[in-house]
Design a protein around this motif. Structure first.
Motif: not given
Length: 125
Positions: A85-91
């Motif tokens: 639960n949170g931010q993930l980078s592109a990819g």
């Protein structure tokens, strides 16, 4: 890592592994959709291993850095685990649920912005 400048639309990709014994193992297909801008859509692939007697891997693909939530629910709708639960980078990201639950069928929910993707998981003991 592989960069493909595929035209718009859906594309299936396979991984083929040739062992030293000559046995050929083929994995896939992994379906990827490209929009008019050429960026991949949010994807949640099938869980592996599935069925599992322990940890389960869930692979997601994100076209841009964003907040997302990956949670696992039982069939009565109760949340069993929050995997991320949170931010993930592109990819591409592989997230692992430890599989600490009773044997049965579970549903993985990936929520990204206004999208909800689901996959079925089976635990065996």
């Amino acid at each position: 890592s592989y960069l493909d400048r595929a035209p718009d639309g859906d594309h299936d990709y396979y991984l083929e592994l040739v062992q030293t014994s000559g046995e050929v193992l083929r994995y896939g297909p992994l379906n990827v959709s490209f929009d008019a801008a050429g960026s991949a859509a949010v994807r949640l692939t099938e869980a592996y291993p599935n069925p599992s007697s322990g940890a389960v891997n869930l692979e997601i693909e994100l076209p841009e850095t964003t907040d997302c939530e990956l949670a696992v629910y039982d069939l009565s709708g109760r949340r069993v685990a929050t995997v991320h639960n949170g931010q993930l980078s592109a990819g591409r990201h592989v997230l692992t649920w430890n599989g600490e639950a009773a044997a049965g069928i579970y549903i993985a929910h990936l929520r990204v912005a206004d999208q909800l993707l689901t996959r079925r998981l089976a635990l065996v003991r």
